[in-house]
Motif scaffolding. Structure first.
Motif, mmCIF file in Angstrom:
data_model
loop_
_atom_site.group_PDB
_atom_site.id
_atom_site.type_symbol
_atom_site.label_atom_id
_atom_site.label_comp_id
_atom_site.label_asym_id
_atom_site.label_seq_id
_atom_site.Cartn_x
_atom_site.Cartn_y
_atom_site.Cartn_z
ATOM 1 N N LEU A 1 0.840 -1.213 0.000
ATOM 2 C CA LEU A 1 0.000 0.000 0.000
ATOM 3 C C LEU A 1 0.868 1.253 0.000
ATOM 4 O O LEU A 1 0.591 2.224 -0.705
ATOM 5 C CB LEU A 1 -0.920 0.006 1.231
ATOM 6 C CG LEU A 1 -2.079 -0.992 1.201
ATOM 7 C CD1 LEU A 1 -2.761 -1.071 2.567
ATOM 8 C CD2 LEU A 1 -3.105 -0.599 0.132
ATOM 9 N N LYS A 2 1.927 1.213 0.805
ATOM 10 C CA LYS A 2 2.820 2.383 0.863
ATOM 11 C C LYS A 2 3.508 2.588 -0.486
ATOM 12 O O LYS A 2 3.686 3.728 -0.941
ATOM 13 C CB LYS A 2 3.869 2.183 1.973
ATOM 14 C CG LYS A 2 4.606 3.444 2.334
ATOM 15 C CD LYS A 2 3.668 4.387 3.055
ATOM 16 C CE LYS A 2 4.204 5.764 3.260
ATOM 17 N NZ LYS A 2 3.225 6.664 3.875
ATOM 18 N N ALA A 3 3.870 1.471 -1.124
ATOM 19 C CA ALA A 3 4.532 1.574 -2.431
ATOM 20 C C ALA A 3 3.608 2.303 -3.409
ATOM 21 O O ALA A 3 4.042 3.205 -4.131
ATOM 22 C CB ALA A 3 4.883 0.176 -2.948
ATOM 23 N N ILE A 4 2.341 1.940 -3.389
ATOM 24 C CA ILE A 4 1.389 2.602 -4.299
ATOM 25 C C ILE A 4 1.316 4.097 -3.979
ATOM 26 O O ILE A 4 1.398 4.951 -4.866
ATOM 27 C CB ILE A 4 -0.006 1.939 -4.180
ATOM 28 C CG1 ILE A 4 0.066 0.527 -4.760
ATOM 29 C CG2 ILE A 4 -1.077 2.773 -4.875
ATOM 30 C CD1 ILE A 4 -1.173 -0.310 -4.551
ATOM 31 N N GLY B 1 4.144 5.892 -5.405
ATOM 32 C CA GLY B 1 4.361 5.807 -6.850
ATOM 33 C C GLY B 1 5.233 4.653 -7.314
ATOM 34 O O GLY B 1 5.961 4.774 -8.294
ATOM 35 N N ARG B 2 5.157 3.528 -6.612
ATOM 36 C CA ARG B 2 5.869 2.337 -7.070
ATOM 37 C C ARG B 2 4.844 1.215 -7.288
ATOM 38 O O ARG B 2 3.763 1.229 -6.697
ATOM 39 C CB ARG B 2 6.901 1.859 -6.029
ATOM 40 C CG ARG B 2 8.000 2.860 -5.730
ATOM 41 C CD ARG B 2 8.953 3.034 -6.919
ATOM 42 N NE ARG B 2 10.119 3.797 -6.562
ATOM 43 C CZ ARG B 2 10.177 5.128 -6.502
ATOM 44 N NH1 ARG B 2 9.096 5.844 -6.746
ATOM 45 N NH2 ARG B 2 11.297 5.742 -6.183
ATOM 46 N N LYS B 3 5.261 0.240 -8.095
ATOM 47 C CA LYS B 3 4.344 -0.866 -8.392
ATOM 48 C C LYS B 3 4.720 -2.092 -7.554
ATOM 49 O O LYS B 3 5.772 -2.697 -7.805
ATOM 50 C CB LYS B 3 4.458 -1.207 -9.877
ATOM 51 C CG LYS B 3 3.669 -2.440 -10.276
ATOM 52 C CD LYS B 3 3.855 -2.732 -11.753
ATOM 53 C CE LYS B 3 3.076 -3.968 -12.140
ATOM 54 N NZ LYS B 3 3.026 -4.146 -13.591
ATOM 55 N N CYS C 1 10.025 0.280 5.532
ATOM 56 C CA CYS C 1 10.961 -0.242 4.523
ATOM 57 C C CYS C 1 10.729 0.436 3.182
ATOM 58 O O CYS C 1 11.681 0.814 2.496
ATOM 59 C CB CYS C 1 10.790 -1.751 4.369
ATOM 60 S SG CYS C 1 11.700 -2.627 5.616
ATOM 61 N N ILE C 2 9.466 0.579 2.798
ATOM 62 C CA ILE C 2 9.181 1.202 1.494
ATOM 63 C C ILE C 2 9.609 2.671 1.516
ATOM 64 O O ILE C 2 10.212 3.163 0.551
ATOM 65 C CB ILE C 2 7.669 1.079 1.151
ATOM 66 C CG1 ILE C 2 7.299 -0.379 0.964
ATOM 67 C CG2 ILE C 2 7.335 1.901 -0.099
ATOM 68 C CD1 ILE C 2 7.941 -1.099 -0.204
ATOM 69 N N GLU C 3 9.350 3.356 2.608
ATOM 70 C CA GLU C 3 9.779 4.767 2.684
ATOM 71 C C GLU C 3 11.281 4.851 2.495
ATOM 72 O O GLU C 3 11.792 5.719 1.802
ATOM 73 C CB GLU C 3 9.363 5.379 4.025
ATOM 74 C CG GLU C 3 7.894 5.768 4.005
ATOM 75 C CD GLU C 3 7.390 6.299 5.342
ATOM 76 O OE1 GLU C 3 8.099 6.117 6.365
ATOM 77 O OE2 GLU C 3 6.287 6.877 5.348
ATOM 78 N N SER C 4 11.988 3.899 3.119
ATOM 79 C CA SER C 4 13.440 3.922 3.021
ATOM 80 C C SER C 4 13.898 3.662 1.574
ATOM 81 O O SER C 4 14.803 4.313 1.073
ATOM 82 C CB SER C 4 14.002 2.880 3.983
ATOM 83 O OG SER C 4 15.340 2.747 3.785
#
Ligand SMILES: Cc1cc2nc3c(=O)[nH]c(=O)nc-3n(C[C@H](O)[C@H](O)[C@H](O)COP(=O)(O)OP(=O)(O)OC[C@H]3O[C@@H](n4cnc5c(N)ncnc54)[C@H](O)[C@@H]3O)c2cc1C
Length: 514
Positions: free
Chosen positions: A98-101, A104-106, A507-510
């Motif tokens: 969800l954070k990736a979305i 702006g990541r897939k 992790c995604i934020e990083s």
């Protein structure tokens, strides 16, 4: 003007808006023009005979109250954005996706187990003690161990992330909004599967991808980066970054990393049993007024003591809950607990566990980073071999204190069946002794805890991960492999749904900030 106040009302008035308004009016005085109010937090206080709900309330005076808006994920098409591979679709993996979305990541999620509707059937078979699918069970499959958990969302790791964001996300996808205000929020196993499925459908609608029935069994490294992952049926997955959110039950992942000489660390954890007793005994101990029993929610306890240098504590208490077969691999038996949203079984259970240090572990196994895992496996194997498949060894607590097998057992919620066994023959002596030495103190808090009506059911070995996959403190990536981001409970940096979810987000934020 808005004021935040603390107020207490009778527990029976929990949902009575008039009673709350009256209490607020008497707090501010008759002349105060209260135009609206909203509960921010509430907790049950059963320390006195008159049980209260203590609340933090925002009160609007002389102005139109503003609407509290749910912070919600908005649809974003990320189908053609840079991919991030997330292995494991438990709370860590899903919240990472969800954070990736959002950023702006897939996300591409790879999951060894089945999607919910199929997984449900496997869980039912295991619960009847019939068949264990090693890829689809209480721990593996869509939503990970998070899908069939109790759904308690309370965490003490609130400094590691935005707890409220996690709770709001659960509400957005179908959880009751009460979880936003309850001090001990709880969803329930009956509600979680549809929430988890809604999260998947949202991720897919944005262009994220899920692969089920794909167990990652190998990977290739180039320089200090993972180049690609390989699944059991030979599929290959490539991306610039990889999130490893495989939970702590996937021993194959630790074995694989170890085989590939990837740095791992053995870590302290705790083992013991589940204790089950009639819920009314817990209610009787914690609610001082007998007329509250059956009216107030089933009471919860949290127990902890120190025996020498060892902690002994209750873990994952499930009021009105059931004990379930959390086994994931043939030959290894393990139990856990859960409850439905109404918490309406007649029994209460919790883990009752003893801390295990590196010194204890090394006495059992010399396998360095995997020593804790081997220790855990030895206990689970011993337990498996002590009873018919999927059943669980059990002993009345008073018999356990006398080290004798019970001549008969009380009724239990553990569906595959319990078998009278002397647990001293399964658990290490230091664990049994520490449990023994704690029971009188615990019985002082929950009357009947060390009686014949309470039953120990074994074994509870997966309280937290016995292995840590280390990572750089700031960058969240593994020190050896710069595009591998171990996260969630399996990485040894989180324990429980909420903290694992927050770890996935971090992790995604990083990754994106780099
Ligand atoms: C019965 C039960 C009740 C619980 N109750 C609570 C509770 O009330 N509150 C609470 O906070 N916590 C509870 N927990 C613990 C909680 O479920 C976990 O802490 C949480 O799910 C960990 O999240 P995670 O995403 O790190 O890992 P997991 O949820 O374990 O998810 C890991 C996922 O990775 C997949 N996977 C593993 N290996 C591979 C591979 N090689 N390839 C592809 N996929 C792989 C697995 O199938 C799984 O779906 C409970 C656990 C159980 C079993």
């Amino acid at each position: 003007m808005i004021k935040r106040v603390e107020i207490a009302i009778n527990a029976s008035d929990k949902n009575n808006k008039q009673a709350l308004k009256k209490a607020l009016q008497s707090k501010f005085g008759k002349s105060a023009n209260i135009t609206g109010f909203s509960i921010v937090k509430r907790s049950l206080d059963a320390r006195q005979k008159n049980v209260l709900y203590r609340m933090h309330v925002d009160v609007w005076m002389d102005e139109k109250p503003s609407e509290t808006k749910l912070q919600a994920f908005e649809y974003k098409n990320i189908e053609f954005c840079e991919p991030i591979i997330v292995v494991g679709s438990g709370p860590a993996g899903l919240f990472a996706a969800l954070k990736a979305i959002e950023l702006g990541r897939k996300p591409i999620l790879i999951e060894r187990g089945k999607a919910i509707d199929e997984r449900k059937k496997d869980v039912a078979l295991l619960n009847r003690g019939q068949v264990l699918s090693e890829n689809s069970n209480w721990c593996f499959g869509e939503g990970g161990a998070g899908t069939y958990t109790d759904g308690k969302l309370y965490t003490r790791a609130s400094k590691r992330g935005n707890v409220n964001q996690v709770l709001q996300t659960f509400v957005q996808f179908g959880a009751h909004p009460d979880i936003l205000i309850d001090a001990h929020p709880h969803i329930g196993t009956d509600k979680l599967p549809s929430i988890i499925k809604n999260i998947r459908l949202f991720i897919e609608s944005c262009g994220g991808v899920f692969y089920f029935d794909k167990q990652i069994v190998d990977f290739e490294v180039r320089g200090n980066r993972i180049h690609r992952l390989i699944s059991q049926n030979g599929d290959v997955f490539e991306a610039p970054n990889f999130v490893l959110a495989t939970g702590h039950s996937s021993s194959e992942v630790y074995e694989l990393l170890h085989r590939k000489s990837i740095l791992l660390e053995s870590k302290d954890f705790a083992v013991g049993v589940r204790i089950e007793l009639p819920q009314f005994m817990v209610d009787k101990s914690l609610y001082k007024n007998p007329s509250d029993i059956g009216v107030l929610p089933p009471a919860e306890y949290r127990l902890a003591t120190q025996i020498g240098d060892r902690g002994v504590f209750s873990f994952c208490m499930c009021p009105g809950g059931v004990i379930v077969p959390a086994t994931t691999h043939h030959g290894f038996q393990v139990v856990n607990g859960m409850s439905n949203s109404l918490r309406n079984s007649e029994y209460a259970n919790s883990g009752l566990v003893v801390s295990v240090s590196q010194k204890d572990i090394l006495a059992y196994s010399k396998e360095g980073a995997l020593a804790g895992l081997r220790f855990q496996q030895q206990l689970e194997a011993k337990s498996w071999n002590s009873v018919p498949a999927f059943q669980a060894p059990a002993q009345r607590v008073d018999d356990f204190l006398l080290k004798k097998r019970s001549s008969n057992l009380p009724k239990s919620t553990y569906n595959p069946g319990i078998v009278s066994t002397n647990l001293w023959e399964i658990l290490p002596h230091f664990v049994c002794q520490a449990l023994c030495d704690s029971m009188a103190e615990f019985d002082g808090k929950i009357k009947g805890f060390n009686s014949s009506e309470a039953c120990f059911i074994g074994v509870e070995t997966r309280t937290s991960s016995p292995v840590r996959i280390p990572r750089d403190r700031e960058k969240f990536s593994h020190p050896q492999l710069e595009n591998l981001f171990p996260c969630g409970e399996g990485a040894g940096y989180a324990g429980g749904i909420t903290s694992s979810a927050m770890d996935g987000i971090n992790c995604i934020e990083s990754i994106v900030n780099r």
